[in-house]
Design a protein around this motif. Structure first.
Motif, PDB file in Angstrom:
ATOM      1  N   VAL A   3     -18.019  20.554   1.561  1.00 28.97           N
ATOM      2  CA  VAL A   3     -18.164  19.828   3.163  1.00 28.97           C
ATOM      3  C   VAL A   3     -17.029  20.214   3.928  1.00 28.97           C
ATOM      4  O   VAL A   3     -15.956  19.916   3.433  1.00 28.97           O
ATOM      5  N   ASN A  27     -15.324  19.079   7.165  1.00 31.37           N
ATOM      6  CA  ASN A  27     -15.632  18.237   8.071  1.00 31.37           C
ATOM      7  C   ASN A  27     -14.486  18.290   9.408  1.00 31.37           C
ATOM      8  O   ASN A  27     -13.196  18.026   8.867  1.00 31.37           O
ATOM      9  N   ASN A  46     -13.664  15.976  11.657  1.00 34.15           N
ATOM     10  CA  ASN A  46     -12.960  14.530  11.962  1.00 34.15           C
ATOM     11  C   ASN A  46     -13.746  13.745  11.341  1.00 34.15           C
ATOM     12  O   ASN A  46     -14.677  12.997  11.523  1.00 34.15           O
ATOM     13  N   TYR A  47     -12.843  13.414  10.023  1.00 35.99           N
ATOM     14  CA  TYR A  47     -13.621  12.532   9.061  1.00 35.99           C
ATOM     15  C   TYR A  47     -13.484  10.878   9.662  1.00 35.99           C
ATOM     16  O   TYR A  47     -14.356  10.540   8.944  1.00 35.99           O
ATOM     17  N   ILE A  48     -13.008  10.690  10.470  1.00 34.35           N
ATOM     18  CA  ILE A  48     -12.828   9.379  10.919  1.00 34.35           C
ATOM     19  C   ILE A  48     -14.133   9.086  11.544  1.00 34.35           C
ATOM     20  O   ILE A  48     -14.810   7.955  11.333  1.00 34.35           O
ATOM     21  N   GLN A  70     -17.405  10.093   7.715  1.00 34.15           N
ATOM     22  CA  GLN A  70     -16.845  10.461   6.655  1.00 34.15           C
ATOM     23  C   GLN A  70     -18.120  11.023   5.379  1.00 34.15           C
ATOM     24  O   GLN A  70     -18.953  10.132   5.092  1.00 34.15           O
ATOM     25  N   ASP A  81     -20.343  12.628   2.452  1.00 36.01           N
ATOM     26  CA  ASP A  81     -20.221  12.845   1.130  1.00 36.01           C
ATOM     27  C   ASP A  81     -21.355  13.951   0.799  1.00 36.01           C
ATOM     28  O   ASP A  81     -22.530  13.721   1.056  1.00 36.01           O
ATOM     29  N   ASP A  97     -10.348  17.823   3.770  1.00 38.61           N
ATOM     30  CA  ASP A  97      -9.962  16.922   4.731  1.00 38.61           C
ATOM     31  C   ASP A  97      -9.641  15.499   4.036  1.00 38.61           C
ATOM     32  O   ASP A  97      -9.384  15.293   2.956  1.00 38.61           O
ATOM     33  N   SER A 125     -10.429  12.580   3.928  1.00 39.14           N
ATOM     34  CA  SER A 125     -11.185  11.606   3.158  1.00 39.14           C
ATOM     35  C   SER A 125     -11.500  12.178   1.950  1.00 39.14           C
ATOM     36  O   SER A 125     -11.651  11.508   0.800  1.00 39.14           O
ATOM     37  N   GLN A 126     -11.624  13.474   1.732  1.00 35.26           N
ATOM     38  CA  GLN A 126     -11.862  14.256   0.614  1.00 35.26           C
ATOM     39  C   GLN A 126     -10.821  13.967  -0.393  1.00 35.26           C
ATOM     40  O   GLN A 126     -10.896  13.943  -1.598  1.00 35.26           O
TER      41      GLN A 126
END
Lengths: 586, 440
Positions: free
Chosen positions: A131, A133, A135-137, A140, A142, B264, B266-267
């Motif tokens: 993945v 990403n 802008n993980y804010i 988010q 999975d 990122d 979160s990962q």
């Protein structure tokens, strides 16, 4: 109740005029208020709807700009050789992966700048569930969950290039969002990755939120009827096939607003279809709320009430002032006819009333003056007549008296003759010389005694005269020749059958009046001879002066008014009682 | 007399009526304009001065600390909206906003990493509000003052120390045959060896790295007290031995397959929260994110940071300590008062900060409290805070200068080539050249 009717009658004029005025003022203001509210509401809703349809265009334009940015970003991703190449190759070692991750992120960052201003997020999912990403804010992701989610199936099944989906599930961590997704395909239709652009519902709302207000709501509805975004958060996620059918009904027509009834309320409904995202943009305007917000009905009503109140108050005051004075005038005039003619009207109240009162008073004054003059003239005339009479001693009386005196001298009754001459002199003196209209009782008494003496000298002393005078009355004043005519009358008429008798003269102060009583015990009179308490005398008789019994009463009333005068009571063979009532004068 | 009175009365009535009518008219106007204003007011309420906004990253740590500060701030009129953004996002938005000069949509309070602070302060000196008057800068650790001030004015309120440690999973390390002692005061070379063992014996990666974030390089480099630039700001990449060694270690980590890559933040968090990686070498602030996965309580411990295998290297480093800044826009006074009243002076708040968030502040009066002795159950009853405060004193000091991240951008591109086989000398030389071109 009677009192109320009385008040009503007294204010009849006022109440009538006031009622008419109040009713018309209220009627006019109600009509004007109602009409102005209705007209302004209609006008406002018209312009509001027109404005809103322009706003709808603007919102649509913003959505189009957004979708355009997505389209161009997705084109860039598709045509980006680096991304295409990196996604197709398998990366085994960490070094390879590092390079892969680094370049993917770098390339995407540049493309991401296109959609970033809208707070959208950009995600690429590789076939290996890597993945990327931006802008993980915002989301988010999975990789495993997304790769196995039905979103992917929908993308693969869809004919269109970019598929817009609304998701609020595990894959979006429960956050409602719109996901634009696209399968990255080679020419051979082989998929080498998936591209996603996500926009959370709060960010989506920013597209239109600034145009909304209380009662002016915007909703986004999918062709399945699901509400995916609204400034009314409680509606998000709901389904409304009703709204959808309205939206579909409007689709294709010229944008015009219509009134519908949904969620149990009346709304003005505007709708536009946004083909790029395949959603309906719906604008629901709650007429009541919006109109209430802008047109302050309660204020208008308040102003109307205040104006009506003031108008009524002013009318009340002015009318009251005018009518009260007129009513008072009327009352005064009607009272006047009953009682007092000489009392002038009060000049109060309004201009008109005062003028009327003034004119009336003027007229009254004139009338009174005239009446006064008339009465004065009459009085003078009468007085002149009476004076003339009272100054005139009957020549027969003088002749007879002188003749009597001559006989007395012949009969050598010197004493009596001398007394009679004295009496005669004093009588003449008082009658002729004294020009005053009134004399004291003492003088009158002298006169009476002189007269009685002359008469007794002439006719003998068969008629006795008694004087009973209250001493405190001696100095009081009485008109001349008031008592004398009754004594004369008694002398010459009361004793024709009876030859002897007496005459009593009583003078006393009784109840603040001077009462003179001349009582005789002579023949009395029969009723015929009495006329309205005066004596009827017909024949021309030889009286002492021109004043007869008849005019005494008249004279007293002329001098002192109706309360005074002469009363005569008489019974045949018993006598006569004359009562003279006079004011106390000193 | 009476007539004049009546005339006066009428005049009065007319005047009264006119007044009423005019008042009614003007009243109506007022209403409509008020209505309009209130409508506008609703749509632009966000721009009102009363509402303070703050931007920060890391909900477990920085944002948690802000929320705690808000609880401790005794002012009912104060409203603050905390907006979470990725650090990169904050940096980018600040750069966009400040360089445009409009300050539109900028927050009142913003968290900036110390290593980046000078580039902002020097580039946009007027955009920040000097807050030195709202607290006593002398109360804070000295090494935090240099990056947060400019030309003698204090712009930042120092927040956390960036002291680093090596968080590790005791279960994985034990499985691989290592104890806590084996991890204390080791070199990165040793770390790589252990990593290989762990990977081999447990199948777990040793650590997770983002190729776009070279934080690990900086941690390695600072153990020797060197940086990309020297005190004068001269770029020293070429011939920088610690950097060279750090890069070699980095490549060794990559090549040995012990790294789980992430793309990122979160990962990155997911990597250790899911139990994929065995260690997390990072600033102490990561403890909050590690503790967020409560199921792993008791499975973690902290060891000192590995050092570079060089003379004079310490087993202590710094990463990502940050400070609060107030932007020079409406509401700056309220924002500065808030910071001064909490982060700037409240000892109780700092005690709670340690126990609840695990954040180690740099406020000196608060460092003696009981909370520093706190034994953290999550970390096997280790006195984590106390140990960090010990290591903090050993951190070799460096001057971050203002181009740290600019140089890193260039370096990260070069590193990919290095991983792809380019020689280390060429990598350093090319980076040096590019950096000199860009920053001179």
């Amino acid at each position: 109740m009677k009192k109320l009717i009385g008040i009503f009658q007294a204010n009849n004029l006022f109440i009538k005029i006031f009622l008419v005025m109040v009713i018309s003022v209220i009627a006019v203001s109600i009509m004007i208020t109602y009409n102005s509210i209705r007209m302004s509401t209609n006008l406002f809703l018209d312009t509001f709807s027109i404005t809103n349809s322009k706003i709808m265009d603007q919102i649509t334009e913003r959505f189009n700009l957004f979708t355009n940015s997505i389209v161009s970003a997705s084109l860039e991703v598709e045509t980006n050789g680096t991304i295409k190449q990196l996604l197709q190759v398998e990366h085994d070692t960490a070094s390879e992966k590092s390079i892969y991750y680094y370049h993917m992120t770098n390339e995407m960052k540049q493309i991401f700048a296109e959609v970033d201003p809208n707070d959208a997020n950009m995600v690429i999912l590789s076939n290996q569930q890597d993945v990327f990403n931006m802008n993980y804010i915002k989301w988010q992701v999975d990789g495993e969950l997304l790769a196995n989610h039905e979103i992917i199936d929908r993308i693969e099944k869809s004919d269109t290039d970019i598929v817009y989906q609304f998701e609020q599930s595990e894959v979006t961590n429960g956050v409602p969002m719109v996901i634009a997704s696209k399968a990255l395909k080679l020419r051979s239709d082989e998929i080498y990755g998936y591209l996603f652009f996500s926009l959370t519902e709060p960010d989506l709302r920013k597209f239109y939120e600034s145009y909304t207000s209380e009662g002016n709501n915007v909703l986004l509805i999918t062709p399945e009827g699901e509400i995916i975004s609204s400034n009314q958060e409680e509606l998000i996620g709901d389904s409304s096939l009703e709204l959808l059918s309205y939206a579909e009904g409007v689709r294709g027509e010229d944008l015009e607003y219509r009134n519908i009834n949904v969620f149990g309320q009346e709304f003005v409904f505007l709708s536009q279809y946004i083909p790029s995202m395949d959603i309906y943009l719906v604008n629901l305007i709650n007429q009541e709320v919006v109109a209430d917000n802008v047109i302050n009905t309660s204020d208008i009503l308040l102003i109307a009430i205040v104006i009506v109140g003031l108008a009524v108050l002013v009318a009340f005051l002015i009318l009251r002032k005018m009518t009260v004075s007129i009513s008072q005038l009327v009352r005064q005039i009607s009272d006047m006819a009953r009682y007092q003619f000489n009392k002038p009207l009060k000049e109060a109240g309004g201009y008109e009333t005062r003028k009327i009162a003034k004119a009336f008073n003027y007229m009254l004054n004139e009338l009174q003056d005239y009446v006064q003059i008339l009465m004065n003239t009459q009085d003078k005339q009468r007085k002149a007549e009476l004076e003339a009479l009272q100054h005139q001693i009957n020549p027969h009386f003088i002749y007879n008296t002188l003749a009597s005196i001559k006989f007395m001298i012949r009969q050598e009754k010197k004493e009596t003759a001398s007394n009679t001459i004295d009496s005669f002199i004093s009588l003449l003196q008082n009658s002729l010389s004294n020009v005053d209209e009134t004399i004291t009782i003492r003088q009158e008494l002298d006169n009476l005694k002189s007269y009685v003496q002359i008469n007794q000298a002439r006719y003998g002393e068969r008629i006795k005269v008694n004087y009973l005078i209250s001493p405190d009355c001696l100095d009081l004043l009485i008109p001349k020749l008031v008592i004398q005519p009754f004594i004369e009358n008694a002398f010459f008429h009361a004793f024709t059958q009876k030859k002897t008798g007496y005459i009593q003269i009583l003078i006393a102060n009784r109840e603040k009046n001077l009462i003179c009583e001349i009582v005789d015990n002579g023949d009395g009179m029969i009723a015929d001879q009495l006329d309205n308490k005066t004596i009827k005398t017909k024949e021309k008789r030889q009286l002492f002066s021109g004043i007869g019994v008849k005019n005494v009463h008249e004279r007293i009333q002329l001098l002192y008014g109706k309360d005074y005068g002469v009363e005569i009571e008489s019974k045949p063979l018993q006598g006569t009682k004359v009562l003279i009532k006079l004011p106390l004068q000193s | 007399m009476r007539e004049t009175f009546t005339k006066k009365f009428w005049l009065l009535m007319i005047a009264l009526l006119t007044t009423v009518v005019l008042a009614a008219c003007s009243g109506g106007d007022d209403d409509s304009s008020e209505g309009g204003e209130s409508d506008e007011g609703e749509s632009t309420s966000g721009d009102e001065g009363a509402e303070i906004t703050a931007w920060a990253w890391d909900p477990n740590f920085n944002i948690g600390a802000l929320e705690l500060a808000l609880e401790h701030y005794d002012n009912e009129d104060f409203n603050m909206e905390i907006i979470e953004n990725a650090q990169d996002d904050i940096v980018q938005k600040l750069n966009t906003g400040l360089s445009s000069g409009t300050m539109q949509g900028m927050p009142n309070i913003v968290l900036i990493e110390d290593q980046r602070a000078q580039s902002f302060l020097q580039s946009y000196p007027d955009a920040f509000y000097p807050i030195g008057d709202y607290f006593n800068p002398d109360d804070f650790a000295e090494y935090k003052l240099a990056p947060t001030s400019l030309d003698g004015k204090q712009y930042g309120l120092p927040f956390d120390t960036g002291v680093t440690g090596l968080f590790y999973r005791t279960d994985y390390l034990e499985e691989a045959g290592y104890t806590h002692e084996d991890l204390v005061d080791i070199t990165w070379t040793k770390y790589i060896e252990i990593a290989k063992d762990v990977k081999e014996k447990t199948g777990h990666a040793m650590l997770s790295l983002d190729p776009n974030d070279l934080g690990i390089l900086r941690v390695m480099m600072q153990t020797t007290g060197t940086w990309y630039t020297d005190e004068e700001g001269t770029i020293q990449i070429e011939g920088n031995e610690p950097l060279k060694m750090a890069l070699e270690n980095y490549k060794a980590l990559m090549d040995s397959g012990v790294v789980k890559l992430n793309s990122d933040w979160s990962q990155y968090l997911e990597a250790f929260n899911s139990g994929d990686v065995a260690t997390v070498p990072a600033g102490n602030w990561i403890a909050a994110s590690i503790e967020a996965e409560e199921s792993q309580s008791g499975l973690w411990k902290v060891a000192p940071t590995p050092r570079l295998d060089m003379e004079g290297a310490a087993n202590a480093s710094n990463q990502g300590g940050s400070s609060w800044y107030v932007l020079n826009i409406d509401g700056k006074e309220a924002a500065a008062e808030f910071l001064g009243g909490t982060f700037g002076s409240n000892v109780d708040f700092y005690q709670d900060l340690v126990t609840e968030i695990g954040a180690i502040g740099t406020y000196k009066p608060a460092s003696e409290g009981d909370a520093y002795q706190f034994e953290n159950e999550f970390f096997n009853n280790q006195q984590v805070v106390y140990e960090f405060s010990q290591w903090m004193e050993e951190i070799p000091q460096v001057d971050y200068g203002m181009n740290t991240y600019g140089i890193e951008d260039i370096l990260s591109a070069e590193i990919q080539q290095y991983l792809d086989g380019k020689s280390i000398e060429d990598v350093l030389a090319d980076t040096q050249t590019q950096a000199e071109n860009q920053f001179k």
